[in-house]
Design a protein around this motif. Structure first.
Motif, short mmCIF file in Angstrom:
data_model
loop_
_atom_site.label_atom_id
_atom_site.label_comp_id
_atom_site.label_asym_id
_atom_site.label_seq_id
_atom_site.Cartn_x
_atom_site.Cartn_y
_atom_site.Cartn_z
N ILE A 163 0.86 -1.18 0.00
CA ILE A 163 0.00 0.00 0.00
C ILE A 163 0.89 1.23 0.00
CG2 ILE A 163 -0.18 -0.05 2.55
CD1 ILE A 163 -3.00 1.15 2.24
N SER A 164 0.56 2.19 -0.84
CA SER A 164 1.36 3.42 -0.92
C SER A 164 1.13 4.28 0.32
CB SER A 164 0.98 4.21 -2.17
OG SER A 164 -0.34 4.71 -2.05
N TYR A 165 2.07 5.19 0.58
CA TYR A 165 1.88 6.12 1.69
C TYR A 165 0.65 6.99 1.43
CZ TYR A 165 2.52 9.79 5.10
OH TYR A 165 2.30 10.67 6.13
N THR A 166 0.38 7.28 0.15
CA THR A 166 -0.78 8.10 -0.22
C THR A 166 -2.07 7.47 0.30
OG1 THR A 166 0.32 8.92 -2.21
CG2 THR A 166 -2.08 9.06 -2.18
N GLU A 167 -2.29 6.20 -0.04
CA GLU A 167 -3.53 5.56 0.40
C GLU A 167 -3.49 5.23 1.90
OE1 GLU A 167 -5.26 2.51 -1.99
OE2 GLU A 167 -5.22 3.74 -3.80
N PHE A 168 -2.31 4.98 2.43
CA PHE A 168 -2.17 4.74 3.88
C PHE A 168 -2.65 5.96 4.66
CE2 PHE A 168 0.58 4.92 7.75
CZ PHE A 168 0.08 3.80 8.40
N SER A 169 -2.41 7.15 4.10
CA SER A 169 -2.77 8.39 4.80
C SER A 169 -4.27 8.69 4.72
CB SER A 169 -1.99 9.57 4.23
OG SER A 169 -2.42 9.85 2.90
N TYR A 170 -4.99 7.95 3.88
CA TYR A 170 -6.41 8.27 3.62
C TYR A 170 -7.24 8.30 4.91
CZ TYR A 170 -11.10 8.13 1.63
OH TYR A 170 -12.40 8.43 1.31
N MET A 171 -7.06 7.31 5.77
CA MET A 171 -7.91 7.24 6.96
C MET A 171 -7.69 8.43 7.89
SD MET A 171 -6.53 4.46 9.75
CE MET A 171 -6.22 3.10 8.67
N LEU A 172 -6.46 8.96 7.90
CA LEU A 172 -6.18 10.11 8.75
C LEU A 172 -6.82 11.37 8.16
CD1 LEU A 172 -4.80 10.84 11.35
CD2 LEU A 172 -2.65 11.15 10.11
N ILE A 173 -6.84 11.46 6.84
CA ILE A 173 -7.50 12.60 6.20
C ILE A 173 -9.00 12.54 6.45
CG2 ILE A 173 -7.98 13.74 3.99
CD1 ILE A 173 -5.28 12.69 2.99
N GLN A 174 -9.60 11.35 6.33
CA GLN A 174 -11.03 11.23 6.61
C GLN A 174 -11.32 11.52 8.08
OE1 GLN A 174 -13.33 8.11 4.68
NE2 GLN A 174 -14.51 7.81 6.54
N ALA A 175 -10.40 11.12 8.96
CA ALA A 175 -10.56 11.43 10.39
C ALA A 175 -10.56 12.95 10.60
CB ALA A 175 -9.45 10.78 11.19
N ALA A 176 -9.70 13.64 9.85
CA ALA A 176 -9.66 15.11 9.93
C ALA A 176 -10.99 15.71 9.47
CB ALA A 176 -8.50 15.65 9.09
N ASP A 177 -11.64 15.07 8.48
CA ASP A 177 -12.97 15.51 8.04
C ASP A 177 -13.98 15.44 9.17
OD1 ASP A 177 -12.16 15.96 5.44
OD2 ASP A 177 -12.85 14.02 4.69
N PHE A 178 -14.05 14.27 9.81
CA PHE A 178 -15.02 14.08 10.91
C PHE A 178 -14.75 15.10 12.02
CE2 PHE A 178 -17.24 10.39 13.44
CZ PHE A 178 -18.28 11.25 13.76
N ASN A 179 -13.48 15.30 12.32
CA ASN A 179 -13.10 16.26 13.36
C ASN A 179 -13.55 17.67 12.98
OD1 ASN A 179 -11.45 16.82 15.86
ND2 ASN A 179 -10.37 18.13 14.40
N HIS A 180 -13.34 18.04 11.71
CA HIS A 180 -13.73 19.37 11.22
C HIS A 180 -15.25 19.56 11.33
CE1 HIS A 180 -13.58 22.97 8.60
NE2 HIS A 180 -14.72 22.50 8.11
N LEU A 181 -16.01 18.54 10.91
CA LEU A 181 -17.46 18.65 10.95
C LEU A 181 -17.98 18.66 12.39
CD1 LEU A 181 -18.42 16.28 7.98
CD2 LEU A 181 -18.31 18.78 7.98
N TYR A 182 -17.34 17.91 13.26
CA TYR A 182 -17.71 17.89 14.68
C TYR A 182 -17.50 19.28 15.29
CZ TYR A 182 -17.72 16.53 19.63
OH TYR A 182 -17.99 16.43 20.97
N LYS A 183 -16.37 19.86 14.98
CA LYS A 183 -15.98 21.16 15.57
C LYS A 183 -16.78 22.33 14.98
CE LYS A 183 -11.91 24.19 15.97
NZ LYS A 183 -10.47 24.32 15.61
N ASN A 184 -16.99 22.32 13.65
CA ASN A 184 -17.57 23.48 12.99
C ASN A 184 -19.06 23.35 12.64
OD1 ASN A 184 -15.07 25.28 12.43
ND2 ASN A 184 -14.43 23.25 11.76
N TYR A 185 -19.57 22.14 12.60
CA TYR A 185 -20.97 21.92 12.23
C TYR A 185 -21.76 21.20 13.31
CZ TYR A 185 -19.66 23.15 7.42
OH TYR A 185 -19.22 23.80 6.28
N GLY A 186 -21.12 20.90 14.42
CA GLY A 186 -21.80 20.17 15.48
C GLY A 186 -22.21 18.76 15.07
#
Length: 421
Positions: A163-186
């Protein structure tokens, strides 16, 4: 206390995994919340396999909760390793932007955007795209150990093939999405397919580490939809069943659902339609006691085609189906005929007037001149829905629809499209 919505989801078979069942039911009983589902723009259309989590999110909206629809303009550039045995081919920025447009149009068919709890459409490129590499590594890369990420199924299943580092990093980017929506959109809940469990729980871990101890978010996954015989759901003879009418026409879409097996139809009605429990249970009785009427299949096909393509497209699909069943092709427009006969056997020939006997022998409709004369005389041959009984009939320009093709029928159901060069 049990929550009515969650009990309905259980009855429909829509709950696979939950991070905190009791905690979520308590929250849903006390307040209306925001929750999200993400779609990566890997193509300019979704197919029916994509929409189960989205339809589940729509059920929450119908109970007063606010859906957030995340289109992954950023994550679509990376590629989710979940459920895949090999790397995705990277798309250009332009491809992703076009795909985002197509998917947005389809989401607008499913969700209500104008009510008090109207859906919100967001694109993660708006916050991920502006983040520098150093910011990402400092703000999120330090939160999780490599060991934690390697233990997730969507990564662990790829380690042997690589697995490339690019796809390995995907779950962390999606986690950042959830965190952003939790913080800014409740946003309190993420919904996804069963292959998204690792990504969702990673998001919850990031939220836990970046907020105080009272921070409370939840994850839900939906089971993979399969047929009763264990084969993959969502494929037709022509491949994937797309939501885009140009890729899968409303008629083909309608036919996919109407051809559902008796063993699957009630399960699909629970998963895909918004019909009430008593309506579905009544149709279940019909499947058992009068399966030849195919009431459940017709209802499923009508509900799904109306939802994705609208009433006018549904009416057209029904009209085409009835014309084909009765053999009355004269009721169809030229475009409807093209649509209806897209997948029938074809034969190409030069444009020229030709005797009906020679015409049907050359095109392979009848096996010999003797058989052809018999077929014509017996009234077994029709051109574009018009029966031909005269063996001296000349097939000419008047029989070519759009000056390009003729639909020949032998008997009740043996169709062939003759295309002219």
């Amino acid at each position: 206390m049990k929550n009515e919505l969650m009990e309905d989801l259980k009855w429909r078979g829509l709950l696979y995994q939950q991070t905190d069942e009791e905690g979520l039911e308590k929250v849903l009983n006390e307040e209306k919340i925001a929750l999200y589902c993400g779609v990566d723009p890997t193509a300019d259309s979704m197919h029916i396999g994509h929409i189960v989590p989205l339809l589940t999110l729509r059920r929450f909206q119908m109970h007063g909760h606010r859906p957030i629809l995340l289109v992954g303009g950023a994550t679509g550039m990376i590629g989710d390793p979940s459920g895949r045995s090999e790397e995705r081919q990277l798309q250009t920025t332009e491809q992703v932007a076009e795909n985002v447009k197509g998917i947005k149009r389809q989401l607008e068919m499913i969700f209500d955007f104008n009510s008090e709890n109207g859906a919100q459409l967001v694109n993660n490129n708006d916050w991920i795209g502006s983040m520098t590499l150093i910011e990402f590594l400092r703000d999120f890369g330090k939160l999780l150990s490599v060991n934690y990420m390697l233990a997730k199924d969507n990564v662990a299943s790829r380690l042997e093939q690589g697995i490339s580092y690019t796809e390995f990093s995907y779950m962390l980017i999606q986690a950042a999405d959830f965190n952003h929506l939790y913080k800014n959109y409740g946003c309190r809940v993420q919904i996804g397919g069963s292959d998204q469990w690792g990504n969702i729980t990673t998001g919850l871990e990031v939220i836990r580490k970046t907020h105080d101890e009272e921070a409370k978010a939840f994850g839900i996954t939906i089971p993979l939809v399969t047929k009763a015989d264990g084969t993959k759901f969502g494929k037709s003879a022509g491949g994937a069943v797309w939501l885009d009418a140009k890729k899968t026409s409303p008629y083909e879409f309608y036919q996919f659902w109407i051809n559902t097996a008796d063993a699957d139809v009630i399960k699909y009605m629970k998963i895909f339609t918004f019909l009430k429990r008593e309506e579905i249970e009544a149709l279940e009785v019909s499947v058992q006691e009068e399966p030849h009427l195919r009431k459940a299949q017709k209802t499923l096909a009508e509900e799904m085609t109306r939802l994705i393509h609208g009433q006018e497209a549904l009416d057209q699909a029904i009209r085409i189906s009835e014309a084909l069943f009765s053999g009355d092709l004269k009721a169809l427009t030229v475009d409807e005929m093209k649509d209806a006969f897209k997948d029938v056997p074809t034969f190409e020939m030069e444009k020229a007037d030709k005797n009906i006997v020679d015409f049907i022998v050359e095109s392979g409709v009848s096996s010999s001149k003797r058989q052809a004369r018999e077929d014509v005389t017996n009234g077994a041959i029709s051109l574009n829905g018009e029966r031909v009984t005269d063996t001296a009939y000349e097939v000419g320009a008047a029989d070519r629809l759009d000056d390009a093709f003729t639909i020949v029928r032998r008997g009740k159901k043996n169709y062939k499209m003759v295309k002219f060069n």
